[in-house]
Scaffold this motif. Sequence first.
Motif, short mmCIF file in Angstrom:
data_model
loop_
_atom_site.label_atom_id
_atom_site.label_comp_id
_atom_site.label_asym_id
_atom_site.label_seq_id
_atom_site.Cartn_x
_atom_site.Cartn_y
_atom_site.Cartn_z
N ARG A 160 0.76 -1.22 -0.12
CA ARG A 160 0.02 -0.03 -0.06
C ARG A 160 1.01 1.20 0.02
NH1 ARG A 160 -2.82 -3.80 2.57
NH2 ARG A 160 -5.21 -3.68 2.56
N PRO A 161 1.14 1.84 -1.38
CA PRO A 161 2.04 3.10 -1.32
C PRO A 161 1.63 4.25 -0.35
CG PRO A 161 1.50 2.01 -3.35
CD PRO A 161 0.57 1.32 -2.45
N HIS A 162 2.37 4.72 0.20
CA HIS A 162 2.15 6.04 1.21
C HIS A 162 2.70 7.28 0.11
CE1 HIS A 162 1.77 3.33 4.39
NE2 HIS A 162 2.87 2.88 4.27
N VAL A 163 1.64 8.02 0.04
CA VAL A 163 1.73 9.11 -0.82
C VAL A 163 0.81 10.28 -0.08
CG1 VAL A 163 1.09 10.22 -3.16
CG2 VAL A 163 1.30 7.80 -2.93
N GLY A 164 1.42 11.48 -0.24
CA GLY A 164 1.01 12.63 0.52
C GLY A 164 0.06 13.05 0.21
N GLY A 165 -1.07 13.83 1.24
CA GLY A 165 -2.09 14.39 0.76
C GLY A 165 -3.18 13.54 0.55
N TYR A 166 -4.23 14.01 -0.52
CA TYR A 166 -5.28 12.96 -1.11
C TYR A 166 -4.81 12.28 -2.33
CZ TYR A 166 -7.59 16.18 1.92
OH TYR A 166 -7.67 17.07 3.25
N ASP A 167 -3.46 12.32 -2.72
CA ASP A 167 -3.34 11.73 -4.00
C ASP A 167 -3.25 10.09 -3.96
OD1 ASP A 167 -3.20 14.04 -5.23
OD2 ASP A 167 -1.20 14.28 -5.08
N TYR A 168 -3.30 9.38 -4.89
CA TYR A 168 -3.16 7.84 -4.86
C TYR A 168 -1.99 7.61 -5.61
CZ TYR A 168 -7.96 7.73 -3.41
OH TYR A 168 -9.16 7.95 -2.68
N SER A 169 -1.59 6.43 -5.46
CA SER A 169 -0.31 5.60 -6.23
C SER A 169 -0.93 4.13 -6.28
CB SER A 169 0.90 6.00 -5.75
OG SER A 169 1.95 5.20 -6.37
N PHE A 170 -0.80 3.69 -7.49
CA PHE A 170 -1.15 2.05 -7.53
C PHE A 170 -0.09 1.39 -8.36
CE2 PHE A 170 -5.41 4.03 -7.28
CZ PHE A 170 -6.07 3.51 -6.22
N LEU A 199 -6.85 -14.48 -4.85
CA LEU A 199 -5.80 -13.54 -5.53
C LEU A 199 -6.59 -11.92 -5.92
CD1 LEU A 199 -3.37 -15.33 -7.79
CD2 LEU A 199 -2.82 -14.04 -5.79
N CYS A 200 -7.83 -12.50 -6.59
CA CYS A 200 -8.63 -11.40 -6.89
C CYS A 200 -9.16 -10.80 -5.78
CB CYS A 200 -9.84 -11.87 -8.15
SG CYS A 200 -9.12 -12.33 -9.49
N ALA A 201 -9.55 -11.53 -4.72
CA ALA A 201 -10.35 -10.81 -3.45
C ALA A 201 -9.50 -10.00 -2.98
CB ALA A 201 -10.88 -11.95 -2.62
N SER A 202 -8.06 -10.50 -2.88
CA SER A 202 -7.05 -9.67 -1.98
C SER A 202 -6.62 -8.48 -2.68
CB SER A 202 -6.01 -10.75 -1.72
OG SER A 202 -6.11 -11.59 -1.28
N LEU A 203 -6.54 -8.58 -4.09
CA LEU A 203 -6.34 -7.34 -4.82
C LEU A 203 -7.39 -6.25 -4.81
CD1 LEU A 203 -4.81 -5.96 -7.21
CD2 LEU A 203 -6.16 -7.12 -8.79
N GLN A 204 -8.56 -6.79 -4.99
CA GLN A 204 -9.81 -5.86 -4.80
C GLN A 204 -9.86 -5.17 -3.25
OE1 GLN A 204 -13.77 -6.55 -6.65
NE2 GLN A 204 -14.59 -6.76 -4.58
N HIS A 205 -9.61 -5.93 -2.48
CA HIS A 205 -9.80 -5.34 -1.03
C HIS A 205 -8.60 -4.43 -0.97
CE1 HIS A 205 -10.00 -5.31 3.35
NE2 HIS A 205 -8.67 -5.43 3.26
N THR A 206 -7.43 -4.47 -1.42
CA THR A 206 -6.28 -3.54 -1.33
C THR A 206 -6.65 -2.33 -1.96
OG1 THR A 206 -4.73 -5.40 -1.23
CG2 THR A 206 -4.00 -3.39 -1.34
N VAL A 207 -7.00 -2.51 -3.23
CA VAL A 207 -7.36 -1.22 -4.03
C VAL A 207 -8.37 -0.52 -3.32
CG1 VAL A 207 -8.56 -0.41 -6.13
CG2 VAL A 207 -6.51 -2.34 -6.41
N ILE A 208 -9.45 -1.16 -2.83
CA ILE A 208 -10.70 -0.36 -2.32
C ILE A 208 -10.12 0.33 -1.12
CG2 ILE A 208 -12.87 -0.75 -0.98
CD1 ILE A 208 -13.71 -3.01 -3.09
N ASP A 209 -9.45 -0.43 -0.07
CA ASP A 209 -8.81 0.11 1.28
C ASP A 209 -7.93 1.47 0.80
OD1 ASP A 209 -8.55 -0.05 3.91
OD2 ASP A 209 -6.43 -0.55 3.39
N ILE A 210 -7.23 1.47 -0.22
CA ILE A 210 -6.32 2.57 -0.48
C ILE A 210 -7.17 3.61 -0.78
CG2 ILE A 210 -4.91 3.66 -2.24
CD1 ILE A 210 -3.52 0.71 -2.38
#
Length: 295
Positions: A160-170, A199-210
């Motif tokens: 889970r990349p750490h990016v400042g402010g409200y920006d995203y990184s995938f 794998l799909c469930a874990s990927l989706q969970h991570t994206v949504i969490d970010i």
Amino acid sequence: ELASRAHQQNIVPVVSEAIKRAGIRKEDIDAIAFTRGPGLLGSLLVGTSFAKGLSLSLGVPMLEVNHLHAHVLANFLREPDEEVQHPSFPFLCLLVSGGNSQIILVRSHYDMKVIGQTIDDAAGEAFDKCAKVMGLGYPGGPIVNKLANEGNPKAFQFARPHVGGYDYSFSGLKTSFLYTLRDELALDPDFIEKNKADLCASLQHTVIDILMKKLRQAAKDHGIKEVAVAGGVSANTGLRDAFHDHARRYGWKVYIPKFAYTTDNAAMVAISGYYKYLQGDFCSINAVPFSRITI
């Protein structure tokens, strides 16, 4: 090139069918709303040229629509005789699609400010690219969503990349996913097939969490409780469930378009044009499309 040719082949019959289904004559049209951009330039040229021709032939004005604006305003669509609550201004909108991941502060129908966005890949791209390396086909988002419903979202941990402010990184998540597959396949050539759902469930969970972590922070910092979602990825059932969960946990009032209005559609362009028409905000016949622009 293929998309442009498909637009050229379909635009006349599609518009003709739309007029027929609406139960009107083309002479009843008050204005022509068209997507000026951003998007694939060749396809936009087809749409813009057709809009100009129809506008001139009917003697009605043109209304240029920003594609990203249109996705946000899909939250104001309603079916005939349907009672639907619309967001009150100001509200936050999470716009997530194959090409965009943005948090937008919406002050009015056309006063919108991007306060956070991806600095590399969009959420939809992460789904598509990870699905591709698993051999699931394209577009990958719907396939990942379907398989995720059968898997364990805690089976695998990805970066889970750490990016400042409200920006995203995938991009880091995508790399982490790729390395996990590489290492596991070295031990078991059938790893993907055996663990596809997890794998799909874990990927989706991570994206949504970010996505939701930054959205929560933005809502807290701006003191906003009305939150909407838009764009193709808003069709993802996991993301929709996360919005309803946040509504319960944080007292949010959430707005989620119908599935038909999440991907690119004509209705969102029409509602955008409608609000511009009310303001008399018409565009010149000399307008040219653009492939890239901010909201």
